[in-house]
Design a protein around this motif. Sequence first.
Motif, short mmCIF file in Angstrom:
data_model
loop_
_atom_site.label_atom_id
_atom_site.label_comp_id
_atom_site.label_asym_id
_atom_site.label_seq_id
_atom_site.Cartn_x
_atom_site.Cartn_y
_atom_site.Cartn_z
N SER A 118 10.53 -73.52 -76.12
CA SER A 118 11.61 -73.72 -75.16
C SER A 118 11.19 -73.24 -73.78
CB SER A 118 12.87 -72.97 -75.60
OG SER A 118 13.32 -73.42 -76.86
N GLY A 133 13.28 -78.36 -75.00
CA GLY A 133 12.75 -77.92 -76.28
C GLY A 133 11.69 -78.89 -76.80
N LEU A 172 9.38 -79.75 -79.98
CA LEU A 172 9.31 -79.46 -81.41
C LEU A 172 7.92 -79.77 -81.95
CD1 LEU A 172 12.71 -81.04 -82.50
CD2 LEU A 172 12.27 -78.70 -81.74
N ILE A 213 10.49 -78.15 -89.02
CA ILE A 213 9.95 -77.85 -87.69
C ILE A 213 9.17 -76.55 -87.75
CG2 ILE A 213 10.50 -77.41 -85.28
CD1 ILE A 213 11.02 -80.28 -86.26
N CYS A 247 4.30 -83.72 -82.27
CA CYS A 247 5.18 -82.98 -81.36
C CYS A 247 6.01 -83.97 -80.57
CB CYS A 247 4.38 -82.07 -80.42
SG CYS A 247 3.44 -82.94 -79.15
N TYR A 285 7.66 -75.07 -85.12
CA TYR A 285 7.91 -74.22 -83.96
C TYR A 285 8.67 -75.02 -82.92
CZ TYR A 285 7.19 -70.67 -80.38
OH TYR A 285 7.39 -69.68 -79.44
N LYS A 286 9.52 -74.33 -82.17
CA LYS A 286 10.22 -74.93 -81.03
C LYS A 286 9.85 -74.15 -79.79
CE LYS A 286 14.76 -76.12 -79.16
NZ LYS A 286 16.22 -76.20 -79.43
N ASP A 340 13.21 -82.36 -78.15
CA ASP A 340 14.42 -82.42 -78.98
C ASP A 340 15.52 -83.27 -78.35
OD1 ASP A 340 15.19 -80.70 -76.97
OD2 ASP A 340 15.84 -79.07 -78.29
#
Length: 565
Positions: A69, A24, A26, A64, A10, A66-67, A13
Amino acid sequence: MKEHLAYVDCFPDKAQYLEGELVGILLEAENRENIIEVEFTVSELDRILFRKTVRTSELMAGAIAYKMSCELPVGNYGVDVKVIYADYTIQVHTACDVVETYDSVIRYGFLTDFSEQDKEDASDINYAVKLHLNALQFYDWMYRHDKLVAEEEEYLEPLGRKISLQTIRNKINLCKQHGIRPFAYGAVYAASKEAYAKHPSWALYKKDREVLSFADWLVFMDTSNDASWCNYIIEQYADSVKRLGFQGIHMDTYGFPKYVYNDRQERVSLAETFPGMIKLAKQAVKEIDDKAGVIFNAVNNWPVECVAASEQDATYIEVWAPHVTYHHLYTLIREAKYLGARQVILAAYMKPFTEAKTEEEILAAEYSLLLTNAVIQASGGYQLVFGETNSVLSDSYYVNYSKLRDEFIPKVRSYCDFAVRYGKLLYDKDAMDISMTAANGINEDIIFTSLNDSNIQFTSSGREGKIWTIIREARKYLTIQMINLTQINDLWNQPKTKRPEAVSGIQVNILLDTDIKGAFMASPDDGTCTPIRLEYRLEQKSNGQHVIITVPKLELWNMIWIELS
């Protein structure tokens, strides 16, 4: 990580976020079909701000998984991610920070590879993001020292490497997309012999009127603020910002000469010319891009007394002998901060990597890097040493950078995460350094004792063979940095053939006659950077209340902090 476990990682971004930008985080993960759920935890120091749980159905296809946010206020944050598979759980960690302005915090890195073959390569920028490098120096990108931007799309730089302008544009754009300011290398007083032949009145001379040259192929030019060269090279800086989109200039010097003569045989103190030149350069680039700035190279701390308070984005010092000990690094940072009240960057190149061939030599170089990086960050500075993909600076000619082992990268990332996650404590401008007045010697405000080894000693001045304690006091926190120099010498740029053995059971007795909210510890050495709460007891003595804590273990670097009520 064990070989049979899935790959998980992880990272943010962006290398850094401006206030109001969406953060964000990632997640990359293999074997997603076997994931039960993912838990994100965002913390500030020891306080958990929020948790978010993601189910398998919410994971995405592609690189990716999952992002996550979120909106975060200005501050420094740790991000801990728990990926729960059917048969096992993997935890990974990163950090991020949110700042008010681009120059609030500068974590400086480097790029050197700009050939046509590098045009589509984004791995270097992605790596910089994972290390949270929010400014990158584009080293030796220019066509000539006196004409920075080439007229051709492909050209040879002064030492003959092939350079592509399109590659430079691509990397500049990638930097901006990822919260990184691209800085263009530009020497302040170097010109080709051809330029000197056209403008001999711009040059600098010795008393005997012989022109001053560098390495027999560059000529020194007059940086006096009313000199034609000064105006000319600043126009070149501005041109590189305007035409290519750079957002900063790295104003390089060579540390010499110091006193020279201009074409009129007037004696010139170069140190006195630099503050004005820095101001003019910053004004010129900011007129084109308000986010642009400048960083000036004070080689071996000269002339820091003149330039530390000038209008540059950070105080930057390239370190050479006689600054050879860990304590010299600490002193450079402390004095520069007093002079300039801004962030200090030390360009401390790790020579041990240039000579490391065997596994033992490589390990010794890695330990040297970690200890040097720990000292610089614990002292409140930042080290220019990381850049390109999985690389480290080991030479002043950046093109000769050294590659790091893949197995060592997680440790590098942990140290970089630590600097961001705990930046609030490491870089607190209002904290007072009380290392020499609170502990060790005759001082008794803070007493350190090894409970398990009476031979362990402590030092406030980075003495070799001891545990170094750096102590700062602020309104809300008391912080103690512990750096393990036992069993090693105090020379920062030598390979550490013997790593300090971990020390367990360190008692810290603090005269602190006030209420406290808690005692905490964190270290980049455990690979997580997560804080732990330390048990403590209070004792009332004739001189006031004492807070007594025990540090369970010190490998290379620990940070302890006491939160005050």
